[in-house]
Design a protein around this motif. Structure first.
Motif, PDB file in Angstrom:
ATOM      1  N   PRO B 394       0.788  -1.222   0.000  1.00 50.79           N
ATOM      2  CA  PRO B 394       0.000   0.000   0.000  1.00 50.79           C
ATOM      3  C   PRO B 394       0.827   1.282   0.000  1.00 50.79           C
ATOM      4  O   PRO B 394       0.278   2.358  -0.174  1.00 50.79           O
ATOM      5  CB  PRO B 394      -0.808  -0.108   1.298  1.00 50.79           C
ATOM      6  N   HIS B 395       2.127   1.170   0.203  1.00 50.67           N
ATOM      7  CA  HIS B 395       2.891   2.407   0.389  1.00 50.67           C
ATOM      8  C   HIS B 395       4.334   2.243  -0.062  1.00 50.67           C
ATOM      9  O   HIS B 395       4.912   1.169   0.061  1.00 50.67           O
ATOM     10  CB  HIS B 395       2.862   2.803   1.872  1.00 50.67           C
ATOM     11  N   SER B 658      -7.293  -2.948   2.363  1.00 53.86           N
ATOM     12  CA  SER B 658      -6.941  -1.591   1.955  1.00 53.86           C
ATOM     13  C   SER B 658      -7.898  -0.546   2.539  1.00 53.86           C
ATOM     14  O   SER B 658      -9.107  -0.697   2.475  1.00 53.86           O
ATOM     15  CB  SER B 658      -6.973  -1.546   0.431  1.00 53.86           C
ATOM     16  N   LYS B 661      -5.226   4.313   0.531  1.00 53.38           N
ATOM     17  CA  LYS B 661      -4.490   3.655  -0.552  1.00 53.38           C
ATOM     18  C   LYS B 661      -3.295   4.501  -1.006  1.00 53.38           C
ATOM     19  O   LYS B 661      -3.184   5.661  -0.622  1.00 53.38           O
ATOM     20  CB  LYS B 661      -5.456   3.427  -1.723  1.00 53.38           C
ATOM     21  N   PRO B 662      -2.466   3.916  -1.857  1.00 55.77           N
ATOM     22  CA  PRO B 662      -1.271   4.661  -2.299  1.00 55.77           C
ATOM     23  C   PRO B 662      -1.612   5.894  -3.142  1.00 55.77           C
ATOM     24  O   PRO B 662      -0.824   6.839  -3.182  1.00 55.77           O
ATOM     25  CB  PRO B 662      -0.482   3.644  -3.121  1.00 55.77           C
ATOM     26  N   ALA B 674      -0.045   5.117   4.573  1.00 55.64           N
ATOM     27  CA  ALA B 674      -1.099   4.208   4.138  1.00 55.64           C
ATOM     28  C   ALA B 674      -1.741   3.623   5.383  1.00 55.64           C
ATOM     29  O   ALA B 674      -1.135   3.600   6.456  1.00 55.64           O
ATOM     30  CB  ALA B 674      -0.523   3.087   3.285  1.00 55.64           C
TER      31      ALA B 674
END
Lengths: 263, 984
Positions: B394-395, B658, B661-662, B674
């Protein structure tokens, strides 16, 4: 957690696992939330004891990266299904059961010959993770009462292909179940409707008169409100208009439909 | 005889179209007109003709593919055929899967030595011989892959490529040596630097043991009255490597007798934990493969961030995939096994447009890969590893500096989740017991990765071993991860587990032996990928995807049966003892007999000293002459620009966790944090954020480290974390760490870590360091040395009670009020603006580097968190790289809403508009609040430095007023933001 009104009967869902499938936990959870009783079963345990299938009304081939997509997505796992479980699964489907293949699961069902067609490399030749809108275009117990859905996709090989003649038949039989369209989420994020170049924007198809659904998007990854890509925006809208913030995401309906079919 | 099977698409192949487009960017004399790809499998096994037919049929979907056996015909006319395959011994996942598929299909077993090898043939049309060579170069990395180019005529004449079998053939391994250490200092240095001299007269590769260490080893063996064996020396080299023992951070440094790590990092954690008492969030810190904090009453969250820099410089794909899959094992190797729940990445690179060329050797035969190839490769490696393992990413971040051209920094992190208890047993603690079997799980051992640990402790130069490069196999690892965390762990089938990473078995078994008090290993039992490895190679090989476990004998059968059912190989290779010794045998002979005490505590203390470097004080960057132009240019800087192409290809939705999110908002803009929701039944979330400011190191490493920590922590708070519940991770990536000036800088940075952690009461829970990120090689003129800027990556993690209260960066609605919290000072030193101007004007600018006011910032973060808990905050963004202007532009683009701000009077000493817009003063947050809530919100800020600076508007443009008005449309901003990596 919202669970359907408790009834005495809970259909049993078998969720496949093993060899790099990786969405079995959240898929099981979505079935459980929807009112089913789901169980994760490693394919090797099923091969050892195929009669296990007799206990289930629903079979789910979840998403993942079985065998790393090494011989093409879904192929090696599809062959394993075909080599060891073909007879049992066809027996399973002769009963009034439901089956779903999600993403890698859809690829596996095509590789195993349970659904027609092929899932080719995305038109951009790269793995894509994003949200899409799909319109329901076919009849299936899985999609009963639904018109459209916002769901995420995450795949490298999702471009559905079928030769012209077969495609025509599929269309005429109403088996094209889901089509990518420019809806709420694609508009919000300013993304094109079709994420992978799929023929006729096909996102999902059915078999066995709608009882088997194969689709590239992941309904289990849209089971909570906070999974939506624009939930922080929607939350403000709900709050400012004094409405209650929902808990569920749009994908849960697919699993609820499966349960409804049996209760 | 080997058989070649080729699979080709009969429908348009998008992979081929993408390759064609790529070849057309290579600057060829004539653009190629067409490309076709054939996937090949060379099967080197005795299989009947009907078997081969069956395999060929199984490999295709006849709707879209066709298959040929042996003679691979080209799809029409072509000018060149290029085959790319692996060198012998390089992990071939596709080949291995094909073998597994064949075994299942034909219900047959492969004999030892039989295998399947994958390759690809590219049929290219319309290019010259020279261009075909260029294309082949772009398709492979000669360290791990082979390329063969045939012209049309040659291909026709020779009937294709034949069926080359890249089988590993090793010479008979040398019998173990006894090493004479009663030699000159020069020879001791040579052994330590270049390796043991084999009977063939060749050095075996770096031990990274310097004279001090070599002498200590000599002394030890003098007292034993014998010579060490080669394998003993290799064992000590692995165990004592900088990579494993962190000698720089542990050694006494000036007046800091306990060393920087104990004093400043662990010291800060101990202080904070004591101070917080019952509110301490730490559960397991600095003693395991990851650090762990409380998630709730039932679970813990673990985190670990690693680097994999040296291997990534040589083979970016292999280095990065091995890195990410390796750090996943730091979760799995925590306690009795945590399940990986999220990956993070960070790549410090040279600009992909940087065209400088370097070689590792004087004769310029070993060329370094281009900056673009390194970037593409590391991105792809983390994608393959993360996506295939079913772990969301996510990051992450990209950070650019020309000094990352020699060695890129490849950060990879993995968050894990582990129940506190199962069946009355604490899962976050482990202890191998005397008598437990030593079990190796997962992949087999080959020559790959030999000298990885010692290699990464050295600078890259011509002697860097190619065997240090490996390729990960995520599916093998996925199989045993599932078997461990879902089944074996909860059944209590083992007492301890750790990762086989750097140093291989020598490290993992050596470490676990501390738990029981000894170990005895029989190397003959270790399953090998191919025959011919010498005992020392088996012992230190870093072949991937392996764990080492301690399995009680009475549990072994159950464990073994379970692993077999899951398609996982497990082998007993010895047992844990309480003899106080590490004993290793091979061929019935004792090869290693070292006391654990000497192995783990025998390394001599090296006193380190620092010297304050003389710094120039260059002039500060002058005022912007064109704010609009400069802001648009900043938005397109590679460290700031949209890297959406990465977020779009990294699965961040798997595990259904999630939340933030990114890419955020309608405009898909990156945030600095994130949020994931790792337990399906819980509303709790984990916030992860990170930050780094390597350019500040040129001015002051204290400011660099303080800003990194402040920014990481702030980003977590802005996303919704409680500032009282934050844990930190440190990753030092230094250079030339024996240089006293660099050590001075290190000391300053470590002190900043202590001060920040103590001030914010945020404990460090895990960390890692990589101290020699230096490249020594040649350019077209002569020798060059490139060192990375001293870099500290700070990571912050925190658990939030309800993910619904987390905050995204996008403005939500026209009419919302905009607030800037914190002071803005004249602190353009080291800023992105200063860098940009410096590059444009070819000047090195100085100026004031941001000074972090921990106490003032702490109040601001508390006030923000409080306001968020009350539901005031509609959006929040941490003001970071690029300053207020960039943060403001990001929130506007993310919300696809315009806004107007007035910077006439804002708190702090920034005066000019450039300072107000581009200064990177720490501690600031830009946020929006619904108009109706603004009054109560302001009341909650009483006494704090803040300013209502503007309002969100529905028009698609931003306006900045400060005397005069500057207007920029969202379209212009987005165009700039997305321009840098368009087409990547």
């Amino acid at each position: 957690m919202t669970v359907l009104q408790a009834t005495s009967y809970k259909p049993k869902a078998l969720v496949f696992a093993g060899y790099g499938l990786n969405c079995e936990e959240e898929t099981k959870f979505a079935f459980d939330r929807a009112g089913a009783e789901a169980e994760i079963v490693h394919i090797n345990d099923l091969i050892e004891k195929p009669e296990l299938l007799n206990d289930f009304q629903i079979a789910a081939m979840p998403g993942g990266f079985s065998y790393g997509d090494d011989l093409g997505s879904g192929r090696a796992y599809g062959l394993r299904v075909k080599n060891h479980l073909q007879r049992e699964l066809s027996k399973f489907l002769q009963r009034d059961t439901l089956m779903i293949g999600i993403c890698n699961g859809f690829q596996i069902l095509t590789a195993a010959g349970i659904l027609p067609g092929a899932l080719l490399d995305n038109s951009g030749a790269r793995y894509v993770d994003r949200w899409v809108d799909v319109r329901v275009t076919g009849d299936s117990p899985w999609l009963f009462g639904l018109e459209s859905l916002m769901l995420p996709i995450a795949h490298g090989e999702g471009r559905y292909h079928l030769p012209k003649q077969e495609l025509k038949t599929l269309r005429e039989e109403g088996r094209i179940a889901l089509k990518y369209e420019k809806g709420e989420v694609s508009k919000h994020l300013d993304l094109q409707a079709n994420p992978n170049g799929s023929i006729e924007n096909i996102a999902g198809i059915t078999g066995c008169r709608g009882r088997v659904l194969g689709l590239m998007p992941h309904p289990e990854r849209a089971q909570f409100f906070t999974q939506l890509p624009h939930w922080p925006f929607l939350k403000q809208q709900y709050q400012r208009s004094g409405r209650e913030i929902p808990k569920d995401g749009p994908g849960l309906a697919v699993f609820k439909n499966a349960v409804k079919y049996f209760v | 005889m080997a058989v070649r099977i080729g699979v080709r698409k009969t429908v348009p192949d998008s992979r081929a179209s993408a390759k064609l487009a790529h070849f057309r960017t290579l600057g060829l004399s004539k653009k190629p007109s067409d490309v076709a790809i054939v996937d090949c499998y060379v099967i080197d096994a005795s299989i009947s003709a009907s078997g081969v037919r069956k395999i060929a049929e199984a490999l295709i979907n006849p709707l879209v593919e066709t298959v040929e056996v042996n003679s691979i015909s080209a799809p029409g006319k072509f000018s060149h055929a290029i085959e790319i395959g692996f060198h012998p011994g390089v992990t071939d996942n596709v080949g291995n899967t094909c073998r597994e598929m064949i075994c299942d299909l034909l219900k047959a077993k492969f004999k030892t030595g039989e295998a399947v090898y994958s390759s690809k043939i590219y049929f290219v049309s319309g290019v010259s011989d020279k261009d075909a060579k260029t294309i082949a170069d772009s398709l492979h990395n000669p360290l791990i892959e082979r390329a063969r180019v045939l012209s049309y005529q040659q291909y026709e004449k020779e009937g294709g490529f034949g069926a080359l079998v890249p089988k590993v053939k090793l010479p008979k391994p040398e019998a173990p040596l006894k090493i004479d250490l009663e030699v000159s200092d020069d020879e001791l240095v040579a052994i330590g630097k270049l390796g043991i001299l084999g009977r063939d007269g060749k050095r075996r590769g770096p031990l990274a043991l310097d004279l001090l260490y070599m002498k200590a080893i000599r002394e030890h063996f003098r007292t034993l009255k014998r010579k060490p064996t080669d394998i003993e020396l290799e064992t000590l080299a692995q165990t004592w490597s900088e990579h494993c023992k962190h000698t720089i951070l542990s050694s006494p440094l000036d007046e800091i007798k306990e060393g920087l790590f104990k004093t400043y990092i662990k010291g800060a954690t101990e202080y904070v934990r004591t101070k917080k008492g019952e509110k301490d969030i730490c559960v397991s810190v600095f003693k395991d493969n990851s650090g762990a904090i409380a998630f709730d009453d039932e679970y813990l969250v673990t985190h670990k961030v690693e680097t994999h820099n040296s291997p990534s410089a040589l083979d970016p794909f292999g280095g990065a995939i091995t890195g990410i899959v390796g750090v996943n094992r730091d979760a799995l190797g925590f306690g009795l096994g945590a399940r990986p729940i999220a990956n993070t990445y960070g790549f410090c690179l040279a600009d992909p447009k940087d065209k400088r060329e370097f070689w590792r050797d004087k004769d310029r035969t070993q060329k370094m890969l281009s900056s673009r190839r390194i970037m593409d490769g590391v991105i792809e490696g983390v994608r393959a590893g993360g996506n295939q393992s079913g772990i969301p990413t996510p990051h992450g971040f990209l950070s650019f500096d020309p000094r990352y051209r020699g060695k890129p920094l490849v950060f990879v992190g993995t968050l894990g989740l582990i129940p506190r208890e199962r069946n009355g047993r604490k899962l976050y603690e482990k202890e191998a017991q005397p008598g437990d079997f030593i079990v190796m799980l997962g992949g087999r051992v080959g020559a790959d990765g030999i000298h990885g640990a010692t290699f990464s402790s050295e600078a890259i130069d011509a002697g860097s071993p190619a065997t240090a490069v490996q390729i990960g196999d995520p599916i093998t690892q996925k199989k045993f991860t599932d078997a461990i965390v879902r089944e074996a762990r909860n059944l209590g089938l083992y007492t301890s587990i750790t990762d086989n990473g750097a140093g291989g078995l020598s490290s993992s078994v050596g470490e676990m032996a501390k738990e029981s008090g000894g170990c005895q290993v029989d190397l003959d039992k270790v399953p090998l990928k191919y025959p011919g490895l010498a005992p020392w190679q088996i012992w230190i090989s870093e072949s991937q995807e392996r764990m080492t476990l301690a399995v009680p004998p009475k549990k072994w059968q159950e464990f073994d049966v379970l692993m077999k059912k899951r398609g996982v190989e497990a082998t007993v290779i010895g047992k844990f003892t309480q003899t106080g010794k590490c004993i290793v045998t091979s061929g019935g002979k004792k090869m290693v007999d070292i006391s654990l005490e000497f192995l783990h505590e025998g390394l001599p203390v090296r006193e380190l000293h620092t010297k304050k470097p003389v710094r120039l004080t260059p002039q500060p960057v002058p005022e912007s002459r064109d704010i609009k132009k400069d802001l648009l240019e900043l938005m397109a800087r590679p460290s700031i620009a949209s890297r959406a192409f990465i977020a779009d290809q990294y699965d961040h939705e798997v595990q259904a966790s999630s939340v933030i999110k990114p890419l955020q908002g309608s405009g898909r803009v990156h945030g600095d944090a994130a949020v994931v929701k790792p337990v399906l039944t819980s509303e709790r979330g984990v916030v992860v954020a990170d930050a780094l400011f390597p350019t500040y190191s040129d001015l002051d490493t204290y400011a660099m480290a303080a800003s990194s920590i402040d920014s990481a922590l702030r980003a977590a708070v802005v996303a919704g974390a409680d500032p009282n519940k934050i844990a930190l991770l440190d990753n030092f990536c230094w250079c030339s760490s024996f240089d006293e000036a660099r050590l001075y800088e290190l000391k300053r940075a470590a002190k900043a870590c202590f001060d920040a952690a103590v001030a914010y009461e945020a404990p460090f829970v895990s960390g890692k360091d990589s101290m020699f990120n230096d490249f020594k090689g040649y350019d077209d003129k002569g020798p060059v040395a490139i060192s990375v800027p001293p870099t500290l990556l700070a990571t912050a993690i925190s658990v939030v009670d309800d993910v619904l209260n987390t905050v995204s960066i996008d403005f939500k609605q026209a009419g919302d009020r905009l607030y800037l919290l914190g002071e803005t000072n004249d602190e353009l030193g080291g800023s992105e603006f200063s860098q940009m101007r410096g590059e444009r004007e070819n000047v090195s600018y100085g100026g004031n580097v941001p000074q972090v006011s921990f106490d003032a910032n702490k109040k601001i973060y508390a006030a923000y968190a409080d306001a968020n808990a009350k539901g005031y905050i509609a959006s929040g963004i941490s003001v970071g790289r690029g300053g207020l202007a960039v943060a403001f532009a990001k929130s506007c683009m993310a919300g696809m809403l315009g806004a107007e701000i007035n910077l006439g009077e804002i708190p702090g000493n920034a005066k000019s508009l450039s300072q107000k817009l581009f200064s990177e003063t720490q501690g600031r947050i830009l946020l929006s609040v619904a108009a109706g809530k603004s009054e109560t919100f302001e009341k909650s800020l009483a006494g704090l430095p803040y300013k209502r600076i503007g309002i969100v508007l529905s028009g698609k443009k931003i306006t900045i007023a400060n005397g005069k008005m500057i207007t920029i449309t969202l379209a212009e901003l987005l165009q700039a933001y997305r321009s840098m990596f368009a087409g990547f």
